[in-house]
Write a protein that holds these residues in place. Structure first.
Motif, PDB file in Angstrom:
ATOM      1  N   VAL A  84       4.190 -21.925 -10.609  1.00  0.00           N
ATOM      2  CA  VAL A  84       2.865 -22.794 -10.910  1.00  0.00           C
ATOM      3  C   VAL A  84       1.995 -21.958 -12.132  1.00  0.00           C
ATOM      4  CG1 VAL A  84       2.837 -23.223  -8.498  1.00  0.00           C
ATOM      5  CG2 VAL A  84       1.828 -20.908  -9.229  1.00  0.00           C
ATOM      6  N   ALA A  94       0.626 -24.514 -14.619  1.00  0.00           N
ATOM      7  CA  ALA A  94      -0.635 -25.162 -14.234  1.00  0.00           C
ATOM      8  C   ALA A  94      -1.792 -24.289 -14.254  1.00  0.00           C
ATOM      9  CB  ALA A  94      -0.513 -25.867 -12.790  1.00  0.00           C
ATOM     10  N   ILE A 108      -3.648 -22.207  -6.461  1.00  0.00           N
ATOM     11  CA  ILE A 108      -2.753 -23.031  -6.970  1.00  0.00           C
ATOM     12  C   ILE A 108      -1.413 -22.486  -6.117  1.00  0.00           C
ATOM     13  CG2 ILE A 108      -1.239 -24.065  -8.682  1.00  0.00           C
ATOM     14  CD1 ILE A 108      -3.698 -23.521 -10.789  1.00  0.00           C
ATOM     15  N   GLU A 109      -0.895 -23.420  -5.264  1.00  0.00           N
ATOM     16  CA  GLU A 109       0.348 -23.063  -4.545  1.00  0.00           C
ATOM     17  C   GLU A 109       1.252 -24.038  -4.698  1.00  0.00           C
ATOM     18  OE1 GLU A 109      -0.106 -22.702  -0.648  1.00  0.00           O
ATOM     19  OE2 GLU A 109      -1.712 -24.374  -0.418  1.00  0.00           O
ATOM     20  N   LEU A 110       2.781 -23.631  -4.808  1.00  0.00           N
ATOM     21  CA  LEU A 110       3.888 -24.545  -4.835  1.00  0.00           C
ATOM     22  C   LEU A 110       4.211 -24.734  -3.387  1.00  0.00           C
ATOM     23  CD1 LEU A 110       5.867 -25.890  -6.162  1.00  0.00           C
ATOM     24  CD2 LEU A 110       7.385 -23.881  -6.649  1.00  0.00           C
ATOM     25  N   PRO A 141       5.897 -27.679  -1.513  1.00  0.00           N
ATOM     26  CA  PRO A 141       6.555 -29.412  -1.626  1.00  0.00           C
ATOM     27  C   PRO A 141       6.132 -29.994  -0.173  1.00  0.00           C
ATOM     28  CG  PRO A 141       8.216 -27.936  -2.494  1.00  0.00           C
ATOM     29  CD  PRO A 141       7.181 -26.866  -2.068  1.00  0.00           C
ATOM     30  N   LEU A 152       4.847 -36.951  -0.485  1.00  0.00           N
ATOM     31  CA  LEU A 152       4.329 -36.760  -1.639  1.00  0.00           C
ATOM     32  C   LEU A 152       5.366 -37.321  -2.947  1.00  0.00           C
ATOM     33  CD1 LEU A 152       1.949 -33.898  -1.879  1.00  0.00           C
ATOM     34  CD2 LEU A 152       1.371 -36.332  -1.904  1.00  0.00           C
ATOM     35  N   GLU A 155       5.894 -35.286  -8.478  1.00  0.00           N
ATOM     36  CA  GLU A 155       4.979 -34.843  -9.445  1.00  0.00           C
ATOM     37  C   GLU A 155       3.527 -34.981  -8.435  1.00  0.00           C
ATOM     38  OE1 GLU A 155       4.822 -35.721 -13.342  1.00  0.00           O
ATOM     39  OE2 GLU A 155       7.053 -35.384 -13.576  1.00  0.00           O
ATOM     40  N   TYR A 158       0.331 -34.241  -5.627  1.00  0.00           N
ATOM     41  CA  TYR A 158      -0.236 -32.874  -5.524  1.00  0.00           C
ATOM     42  C   TYR A 158      -1.482 -33.451  -4.580  1.00  0.00           C
ATOM     43  CZ  TYR A 158      -3.932 -34.678  -8.911  1.00  0.00           C
ATOM     44  OH  TYR A 158      -4.691 -35.180  -9.538  1.00  0.00           O
ATOM     45  N   ARG A 159      -1.918 -32.589  -3.828  1.00  0.00           N
ATOM     46  CA  ARG A 159      -3.041 -32.512  -3.075  1.00  0.00           C
ATOM     47  C   ARG A 159      -4.197 -31.489  -3.545  1.00  0.00           C
ATOM     48  NH1 ARG A 159       0.508 -32.579   1.758  1.00  0.00           N
ATOM     49  NH2 ARG A 159       0.534 -34.976   2.303  1.00  0.00           N
ATOM     50  N   LEU A 160      -5.350 -32.062  -3.534  1.00  0.00           N
ATOM     51  CA  LEU A 160      -6.586 -31.235  -4.217  1.00  0.00           C
ATOM     52  C   LEU A 160      -7.560 -31.144  -3.007  1.00  0.00           C
ATOM     53  CD1 LEU A 160      -8.118 -30.024  -6.416  1.00  0.00           C
ATOM     54  CD2 LEU A 160      -8.884 -32.257  -7.076  1.00  0.00           C
ATOM     55  N   LEU A 165      -5.193 -26.175  -4.988  1.00  0.00           N
ATOM     56  CA  LEU A 165      -4.407 -27.460  -5.564  1.00  0.00           C
ATOM     57  C   LEU A 165      -3.029 -26.848  -5.277  1.00  0.00           C
ATOM     58  CD1 LEU A 165      -4.265 -29.752  -7.319  1.00  0.00           C
ATOM     59  CD2 LEU A 165      -3.932 -27.909  -9.459  1.00  0.00           C
TER      60      LEU A 165
END
Length: 65
Positions: A5, A8, A41-43, A45, A49, A52, A54-56, A65
C-alpha cells in the motif's frame, strides 16, 4: 516500509501536501485502531469488489481506505 500500500500512501500524502499544505507522516501499523492516526490505508481484499476496487470510509474521526 516495504508494503503493497506504500505507493497509494505516497500519492495520498503528495496530494494532501499539494492541496492543503499538510504533510502527513507515513507509518506502518498492525491493523489495530489507533486514535492518533487520522488516515489509514489498508490492504484487505474483500469479496464482491473488483481487482482494483476499494472502499472509502470517511467519518469525523478520520479516513479509512
Amino acid at each position: 516500509m516495504a508494503s503493497p500500500v506504500l505507493p497509494a500512501a505516497l500519492r495520498l500524502q503528495a496530494a494532501l501536501r499539494a492541496s492543503s499544505g499538510v504533510d502527513l507522516a507515513i507509518v506502518a501499523g498492525d491493523g489495530r485502531p489507533d486514535p492518533a492516526r487520522w488516515a489509514v490505508i489498508e490492504l484487505a481484499p474483500a469479496a464482491g469488489l473488483p481487482a482494483e476496487g476499494y472502499r472509502l470510509h470517511v467519518t469525523p474521526a478520520g479516513l479509512r481506505l
